[in-house]
Design a protein around this motif. Structure first.
Motif, PDB file in Angstrom:
ATOM      1  N   PHE A 185      35.378 -21.938  47.912  1.00 33.71           N
ATOM      2  CA  PHE A 185      34.661 -21.490  49.110  1.00 33.71           C
ATOM      3  C   PHE A 185      33.147 -21.626  48.969  1.00 33.71           C
ATOM      4  O   PHE A 185      32.417 -21.392  49.921  1.00 33.71           O
ATOM      5  CB  PHE A 185      34.964 -20.012  49.399  1.00 33.71           C
ATOM      6  N   ARG A 186      32.678 -21.954  47.792  1.00 30.09           N
ATOM      7  CA  ARG A 186      31.243 -21.859  47.494  1.00 30.09           C
ATOM      8  C   ARG A 186      30.570 -23.229  47.524  1.00 30.09           C
ATOM      9  O   ARG A 186      30.807 -24.063  46.664  1.00 30.09           O
ATOM     10  CB  ARG A 186      31.073 -21.226  46.111  1.00 30.09           C
ATOM     11  N   ASP A 187      29.721 -23.415  48.517  1.00 36.41           N
ATOM     12  CA  ASP A 187      28.958 -24.651  48.578  1.00 36.41           C
ATOM     13  C   ASP A 187      27.474 -24.335  48.552  1.00 36.41           C
ATOM     14  O   ASP A 187      27.070 -23.174  48.558  1.00 36.41           O
ATOM     15  CB  ASP A 187      29.329 -25.493  49.815  1.00 36.41           C
ATOM     16  N   ILE A 188      26.680 -25.373  48.459  1.00 34.58           N
ATOM     17  CA  ILE A 188      25.227 -25.211  48.442  1.00 34.58           C
ATOM     18  C   ILE A 188      24.711 -25.562  49.823  1.00 34.58           C
ATOM     19  O   ILE A 188      24.609 -26.737  50.198  1.00 34.58           O
ATOM     20  CB  ILE A 188      24.563 -26.162  47.392  1.00 34.58           C
ATOM     21  N   ASP A 189      24.433 -24.532  50.610  1.00 37.71           N
ATOM     22  CA  ASP A 189      23.911 -24.745  51.967  1.00 37.71           C
ATOM     23  C   ASP A 189      22.448 -24.357  52.090  1.00 37.71           C
ATOM     24  O   ASP A 189      21.704 -24.943  52.874  1.00 37.71           O
ATOM     25  CB  ASP A 189      24.719 -23.949  52.984  1.00 37.71           C
ATOM     26  N   ILE A 190      22.056 -23.328  51.315  1.00 40.28           N
ATOM     27  CA  ILE A 190      20.679 -22.858  51.368  1.00 40.28           C
ATOM     28  C   ILE A 190      20.177 -22.650  49.940  1.00 40.28           C
ATOM     29  O   ILE A 190      20.962 -22.637  48.992  1.00 40.28           O
ATOM     30  CB  ILE A 190      20.535 -21.546  52.186  1.00 40.28           C
ATOM     31  N   LEU A 191      18.888 -22.515  49.777  1.00 37.75           N
ATOM     32  CA  LEU A 191      18.265 -22.438  48.454  1.00 37.75           C
ATOM     33  C   LEU A 191      18.867 -21.352  47.574  1.00 37.75           C
ATOM     34  O   LEU A 191      19.080 -21.554  46.392  1.00 37.75           O
ATOM     35  CB  LEU A 191      16.756 -22.222  48.614  1.00 37.75           C
ATOM     36  N   THR A 192      19.181 -20.196  48.157  1.00 38.00           N
ATOM     37  CA  THR A 192      19.713 -19.096  47.358  1.00 38.00           C
ATOM     38  C   THR A 192      21.132 -19.368  46.862  1.00 38.00           C
ATOM     39  O   THR A 192      21.626 -18.642  45.998  1.00 38.00           O
ATOM     40  CB  THR A 192      19.688 -17.767  48.146  1.00 38.00           C
ATOM     41  N   ASP A 193      21.797 -20.399  47.374  1.00 30.60           N
ATOM     42  CA  ASP A 193      23.135 -20.776  46.885  1.00 30.60           C
ATOM     43  C   ASP A 193      23.078 -21.413  45.490  1.00 30.60           C
ATOM     44  O   ASP A 193      24.099 -21.506  44.818  1.00 30.60           O
ATOM     45  CB  ASP A 193      23.826 -21.756  47.840  1.00 30.60           C
ATOM     46  N   LEU A 194      21.892 -21.874  45.100  1.00 31.50           N
ATOM     47  CA  LEU A 194      21.747 -22.471  43.775  1.00 31.50           C
ATOM     48  C   LEU A 194      21.886 -21.401  42.714  1.00 31.50           C
ATOM     49  O   LEU A 194      22.324 -21.566  41.646  1.00 31.50           O
ATOM     50  CB  LEU A 194      20.392 -23.177  43.627  1.00 31.50           C
TER      51      LEU A 194
END
Length: 194
Positions: A185-194
């Protein structure tokens, strides 16, 4: 001998939610949890750990993503009309894979580096066992990546727009593979996702 699916790594999106100005490609951002590997490389390494053949599809002006993915071991193909939507990139990658005569494809997203290799292996196993579509499920909720058997090739090649293969997932039987992997479920969409 077990026939493994061909992996497809979707790395042709522009990531406008990550950076609306388009100055920072999210796929090139270093990922601390992957030893500093860029997001796309971390995603590719997971897929390559399970599948011997991974085709990465990138846009024409990818900022270096393709070179990094090639160095990681992917076969890179440039989709000239990547900006027309996810379906164009998927169709392009599928056509590129046809010389391998694959029985199935495991379609992963370049911005989902947290998927566990055991999940990828379970999906590859389901496809190798004949599942026409295989999707990971955790807590009753489907995630990514998703695999497709060759029975769906004609429908996949007819896709258009930005929905990808969502219609097939809604109208065709899906073999749900139960996993304990929040990475689906976890993708990198915004900076805080890193």
């Amino acid at each position: 001998m077990r026939v493994l699916p061909v992996g497809i790594l979707m790395a042709a999106g522009r990531g406008r939610r990550f950076d609306p100005l388009g100055q920072r490609n999210k796929l090139l951002q270093p990922l601390a949890q992957a030893g500093g590997d860029p997001v796309a490389v971390a995603s590719a390494r997971k897929l390559l750990a399970v599948l011997p053949t991974v085709i990465a599809v990138v846009p024409p002006d990818d900022g270096g993503v393709g070179a990094l993915l090639a160095a990681a071991g992917c076969e890179v193909t440039v989709c000239p009309d990547a900006d027309s939507g996810m379906a164009a990139s998927l169709v392009h990658a599928l056509r590129h894979s046809l010389p391998y005569d694959p029985a199935a494809w495991l379609v992963a997203l370049g911005d989902m580096p947290y998927v566990d290799p055991s999940t990828l292996q379970a999906l590859a196993d389901a496809l190798a066992a004949g599942a026409p579509i295989a999707a990971p499920v955790m807590g009753g909720r489907r995630g990514n990546p998703v695999g497709f058997g060759r029975v769906h090739l004609e429908a996949l090649l007819a896709l258009s727009g930005d929905q990808g293969a969502r219609q097939l997932l809604q109208t065709c039987p899906v073999s749900e593979v139960e996993v304990t992997d929040p990475g689906i479920f976890r993708d990198i969409d915004i900076l805080t996702d890193l």
